[in-house]
Design a protein around this motif. Sequence first.
Motif, PDB file in Angstrom:
ATOM      1  N   ARG A 293       0.832  -1.205   0.000  1.00 16.01           N
ATOM      2  CA  ARG A 293       0.000   0.000   0.000  1.00 16.01           C
ATOM      3  C   ARG A 293       0.868   1.258   0.000  1.00 16.01           C
ATOM      4  O   ARG A 293       0.572   2.244  -0.692  1.00 16.01           O
ATOM      5  CB  ARG A 293      -0.906  -0.031   1.230  1.00 16.01           C
ATOM      6  N   VAL A 294       1.969   1.222   0.753  1.00 16.77           N
ATOM      7  CA  VAL A 294       2.897   2.360   0.786  1.00 16.77           C
ATOM      8  C   VAL A 294       3.537   2.579  -0.580  1.00 16.77           C
ATOM      9  O   VAL A 294       3.681   3.712  -1.047  1.00 16.77           O
ATOM     10  CB  VAL A 294       3.968   2.146   1.875  1.00 16.77           C
ATOM     11  N   LEU A 295       3.950   1.501  -1.238  1.00 16.82           N
ATOM     12  CA  LEU A 295       4.546   1.625  -2.569  1.00 16.82           C
ATOM     13  C   LEU A 295       3.631   2.410  -3.501  1.00 16.82           C
ATOM     14  O   LEU A 295       4.072   3.321  -4.215  1.00 16.82           O
ATOM     15  CB  LEU A 295       4.817   0.239  -3.166  1.00 16.82           C
ATOM     16  N   LYS A 296       2.357   2.064  -3.469  1.00 16.41           N
ATOM     17  CA  LYS A 296       1.387   2.700  -4.367  1.00 16.41           C
ATOM     18  C   LYS A 296       1.039   4.116  -3.914  1.00 16.41           C
ATOM     19  O   LYS A 296       1.019   5.055  -4.722  1.00 16.41           O
ATOM     20  CB  LYS A 296       0.119   1.842  -4.444  1.00 16.41           C
ATOM     21  N   THR A 297       0.810   4.274  -2.619  1.00 22.94           N
ATOM     22  CA  THR A 297       0.355   5.563  -2.094  1.00 22.94           C
ATOM     23  C   THR A 297       1.399   6.658  -2.270  1.00 22.94           C
ATOM     24  O   THR A 297       1.065   7.803  -2.604  1.00 22.94           O
ATOM     25  CB  THR A 297      -0.008   5.424  -0.605  1.00 22.94           C
ATOM     26  N   PHE A 298       2.674   6.309  -2.042  1.00 16.84           N
ATOM     27  CA  PHE A 298       3.729   7.327  -2.042  1.00 16.84           C
ATOM     28  C   PHE A 298       4.611   7.282  -3.289  1.00 16.84           C
ATOM     29  O   PHE A 298       5.629   7.966  -3.334  1.00 16.84           O
ATOM     30  CB  PHE A 298       4.584   7.171  -0.784  1.00 16.84           C
ATOM     31  N   ASP A 299       4.218   6.484  -4.289  1.00 17.35           N
ATOM     32  CA  ASP A 299       4.962   6.412  -5.547  1.00 17.35           C
ATOM     33  C   ASP A 299       6.429   6.029  -5.293  1.00 17.35           C
ATOM     34  O   ASP A 299       7.356   6.697  -5.752  1.00 17.35           O
ATOM     35  CB  ASP A 299       4.876   7.752  -6.286  1.00 17.35           C
TER      36      ASP A 299
ATOM     37  N   ALA B 194      13.801   5.644  -3.223  1.00 15.92           N
ATOM     38  CA  ALA B 194      13.017   6.840  -3.507  1.00 15.92           C
ATOM     39  C   ALA B 194      13.342   7.886  -2.451  1.00 15.92           C
ATOM     40  O   ALA B 194      14.067   7.604  -1.489  1.00 15.92           O
ATOM     41  CB  ALA B 194      11.531   6.522  -3.506  1.00 15.92           C
ATOM     42  N   GLU B 195      12.793   9.077  -2.628  1.00 14.18           N
ATOM     43  CA  GLU B 195      13.038  10.171  -1.691  1.00 14.18           C
ATOM     44  C   GLU B 195      11.726  10.551  -1.021  1.00 14.18           C
ATOM     45  O   GLU B 195      11.088  11.534  -1.392  1.00 14.18           O
ATOM     46  CB  GLU B 195      13.646  11.364  -2.423  1.00 14.18           C
ATOM     47  N   ASN B 196      11.326   9.757  -0.033  1.00 12.90           N
ATOM     48  CA  ASN B 196      10.040  10.010   0.600  1.00 12.90           C
ATOM     49  C   ASN B 196      10.087   9.617   2.065  1.00 12.90           C
ATOM     50  O   ASN B 196       9.991   8.439   2.416  1.00 12.90           O
ATOM     51  CB  ASN B 196       8.926   9.250  -0.139  1.00 12.90           C
ATOM     52  N   GLY B 197      10.260  10.613   2.929  1.00  9.97           N
ATOM     53  CA  GLY B 197      10.280  10.366   4.362  1.00  9.97           C
ATOM     54  C   GLY B 197       8.956   9.906   4.925  1.00  9.97           C
ATOM     55  O   GLY B 197       8.905   8.987   5.750  1.00  9.97           O
TER      56      GLY B 197
ATOM     57  N   ALA C  72       8.078   6.759   7.536  1.00 12.74           N
ATOM     58  CA  ALA C  72       7.484   7.035   8.840  1.00 12.74           C
ATOM     59  C   ALA C  72       6.172   6.269   9.008  1.00 12.74           C
ATOM     60  O   ALA C  72       5.903   5.693  10.068  1.00 12.74           O
ATOM     61  CB  ALA C  72       7.263   8.529   9.010  1.00 12.74           C
ATOM     62  N   ALA C  73       5.352   6.264   7.962  1.00 12.83           N
ATOM     63  CA  ALA C  73       4.078   5.536   8.031  1.00 12.83           C
ATOM     64  C   ALA C  73       4.308   4.071   8.350  1.00 12.83           C
ATOM     65  O   ALA C  73       3.573   3.462   9.143  1.00 12.83           O
ATOM     66  CB  ALA C  73       3.327   5.683   6.713  1.00 12.83           C
ATOM     67  N   LEU C  74       5.336   3.487   7.765  1.00 18.19           N
ATOM     68  CA  LEU C  74       5.626   2.065   7.999  1.00 18.19           C
ATOM     69  C   LEU C  74       6.186   1.812   9.391  1.00 18.19           C
ATOM     70  O   LEU C  74       5.772   0.874  10.082  1.00 18.19           O
ATOM     71  CB  LEU C  74       6.593   1.547   6.941  1.00 18.19           C
ATOM     72  N   TYR C  75       7.158   2.638   9.820  1.00 20.02           N
ATOM     73  CA  TYR C  75       7.752   2.273  11.113  1.00 20.02           C
ATOM     74  C   TYR C  75       6.815   2.540  12.283  1.00 20.02           C
ATOM     75  O   TYR C  75       6.816   1.791  13.270  1.00 20.02           O
ATOM     76  CB  TYR C  75       9.152   2.857  11.316  1.00 20.02           C
ATOM     77  N   TRP C  76       5.957   3.556  12.199  1.00 20.33           N
ATOM     78  CA  TRP C  76       4.969   3.716  13.270  1.00 20.33           C
ATOM     79  C   TRP C  76       3.970   2.556  13.259  1.00 20.33           C
ATOM     80  O   TRP C  76       3.526   2.074  14.301  1.00 20.33           O
ATOM     81  CB  TRP C  76       4.210   5.039  13.120  1.00 20.33           C
TER      82      TRP C  76
ATOM     83  N   TRP D   9      -1.494   5.029   9.938  1.00 16.44           N
ATOM     84  CA  TRP D   9      -0.431   5.996   9.668  1.00 16.44           C
ATOM     85  C   TRP D   9      -0.230   6.225   8.175  1.00 16.44           C
ATOM     86  O   TRP D   9       0.201   7.302   7.760  1.00 16.44           O
ATOM     87  CB  TRP D   9       0.876   5.527  10.310  1.00 16.44           C
ATOM     88  N   ILE D  10      -0.513   5.232   7.371  1.00 16.89           N
ATOM     89  CA  ILE D  10      -0.324   5.390   5.924  1.00 16.89           C
ATOM     90  C   ILE D  10      -1.256   6.477   5.398  1.00 16.89           C
ATOM     91  O   ILE D  10      -0.835   7.388   4.671  1.00 16.89           O
ATOM     92  CB  ILE D  10      -0.552   4.047   5.201  1.00 16.89           C
ATOM     93  N   ALA D  11      -2.519   6.420   5.780  1.00 19.16           N
ATOM     94  CA  ALA D  11      -3.470   7.437   5.346  1.00 19.16           C
ATOM     95  C   ALA D  11      -3.126   8.802   5.947  1.00 19.16           C
ATOM     96  O   ALA D  11      -3.206   9.837   5.268  1.00 19.16           O
ATOM     97  CB  ALA D  11      -4.890   7.034   5.743  1.00 19.16           C
TER      98      ALA D  11
END
Length: 531
Positions: free
Chosen positions: A47-53, A371-374, A378-382, A396-398
Motif C-alpha cells: 500500500r505504501v509503494l502505491k500511495t507514495f509512488d 526513492a526520496e520520501n520520508g 514514517a508511516a511504515l515504522y509507526w 499511519w499510511i493514510a
Amino acid sequence: MTFPRTFAAAALLAALGTAFAAPASAPVTATASAAVPAFDLDADVNRVLKTFDVPGIAIAIVKDGKVVAAKGYGVRKLGEPQPVDGKTLFEVASNSKAFTAAALAMLVDEGKIAWDDPVTKHLPGFQMYDAYVTGAMTVRDLLTHRSGLGLGAGDLLWWPTTSFSTDEIISRLRYIKPATSFRNSYAYDNLLYIAAGKIIAEKDGKPWGDAIRDRILTPLGMDGTTTSQAAMLASADHAAPHSKVNDKAVVVKPIPVPNAVGAVGINTSAEDVARWMTLLLNDGKTADGKQLISAKQLAEMWTEQTPMRIREPKPALAATKPQFSAYGLGFNLRDYKGRKIAMHGGALVGFYSTVLMVPEEKLGIAILTNAENGPAMAALYWRILDQYLNVPASDWIALYAAQEAAAHKEELERQGKERTARAARSSPSLPLASYDGAYEDPWYGKVTIGAEGGKRIMRFARTPDLTGELEHFQHDTFIVRWKERSFNADAYVTFALNPDGSIERMKMAPISAETDFSYDFRDLNFTPVPK
C-alpha cells in the motif's frame, strides 16, 4: 545528508528472506477500529509503494535475537522487472554515521582514543574557524552536532559530486563561520563525521571503508554490504536511485560521494542490516558470543549528548510527539509510548532509509527505499511499532499521505504567491554581460557566470553537476535552474551593488522549502574575482 533528503544504521542473524510471521513471543494484535486496517506487513508495504509512488522497499525486522523479516517489495528499477529482495543493496547515506561511531567506540575500548580527547591530538592539522573551538573540540563533539556550525554547513564541499578530496574538505572547515556559539545548540552536520572517519583511517592505518569492513562487516557476515558506491553498482543485485521530477518518480543517475566517507558510504541490504541491528540489540555481542563493542561504549552511543528541540506535530500526528529528544553518538534518541528509541535516517539522491531500535523490547526495524520520501518510511515504522508495542493501531499510511499532500500543496501555493508578487516588469540594474565573471566564496571557492549559446550559465567550479541557466526574476535577482532537474534545488541568485554600480557580492537561496538542506546555498557569500 539527512531528512529532508539524510539519518542512522543497523544489523545480525539467520532466518533471512522469510515472509513476515509473528514469532512465538509476538505481541497480540492491537485492536483496530473498522477505519484502521488490521496490521499486515505485506499489505501495508504494498500500500505504501502505491500511495507514495515508491518503486522499491526492503524491510528488516528483528525481535528477541531473531530475524522476523528480511525481504523486499517492488522493483529495483522502474521499467525493469527485477524485484527487490532481501539481498538487494541500497545506499543508506547517513545511516553510515552509526558505523563510524561504532568504530570509534571500538578504538575507545582498545585504549587508542578517548571520547574526550582533543581532535587535534589525533588530527594535528584540524582547525575550525575559531581558535578556541579548534582546541576545545573533542572526538565526542565530532559526533554530536553541537559544534556551532549551521545546519548542513559546508555540505556543498562534497554534495553533489565534487572534486574536493577528503583532506581538502576537512581543511576548509577553518573558513566556515559558525552560526552559534560552541556547544550551544543542535544543528545537524556532515563535515565533522568526515573528520571522525579520518581519525578511524589514521588509527587503523587503512581507508575508512577497509577499517569498517575489518572491524564490523566481516565479523558480522555482512558480506553483501559495500563501503563504496562503485562496489555497490558492480553487484548484480542493487537498487537504482529514483527522484521526483515534475512530481513523478523517475530513474536518476547515481551520484558518487567518495570524499564524504564517515558521514556516508555504507550500502547494505535487508539481510545485512538485520545482522547489524541484532549486534546492537545484543549488547555489542556477535552471534558466536564475541564482544565486538563493549556494552559500556554501546550504552554511551545511546546516551543523550545534545538536547534537540521538540517541535509540535500536526494534530493528526500528535501521537508521534516525544517527551524527550536528543542526539547520542551516531543516533537520534527519543521516546514513543514509554519506550526509548534509538534511530537514524539516511538520504542521498534517489535513496532514503531509516534504522530504528527499541532496546527495551529487543526490537529493530530497518526500512530501505530507492526513492526520496520520508513520510512513506514514517508511516511504515509507526505501523510496525504499534504492532510490536501492543498499542492501539492508527492508519499511519493514510495520515502521512494526507499530511504530505497538504504540505506539498501549501509549498506550491507559497511559491505561486512569490511569483505573483514579484516585480515582473523590473529590469536588472546592469547590462546582462556585466554580471558575467568569476565569483569566490571563502570556503567553497569559485563559480563562474558567462554567456553560452545565447544563455547565461552559472557553473560551480568544483561541482560539475551544479551547472544551470540563469533567468531574470526581478530587479537584481535571478533564478538558476540546474541542468540536473532531479536535484529539485533551483535557487535565487541575488546581486548587491556598490555605490559606483559595480557588483559588491552575490548571494544565493533555495526557492523551495522542500530543497534538501545539504544544498547550503544560503551559507555562500560570493565576491567578484578581480578581472
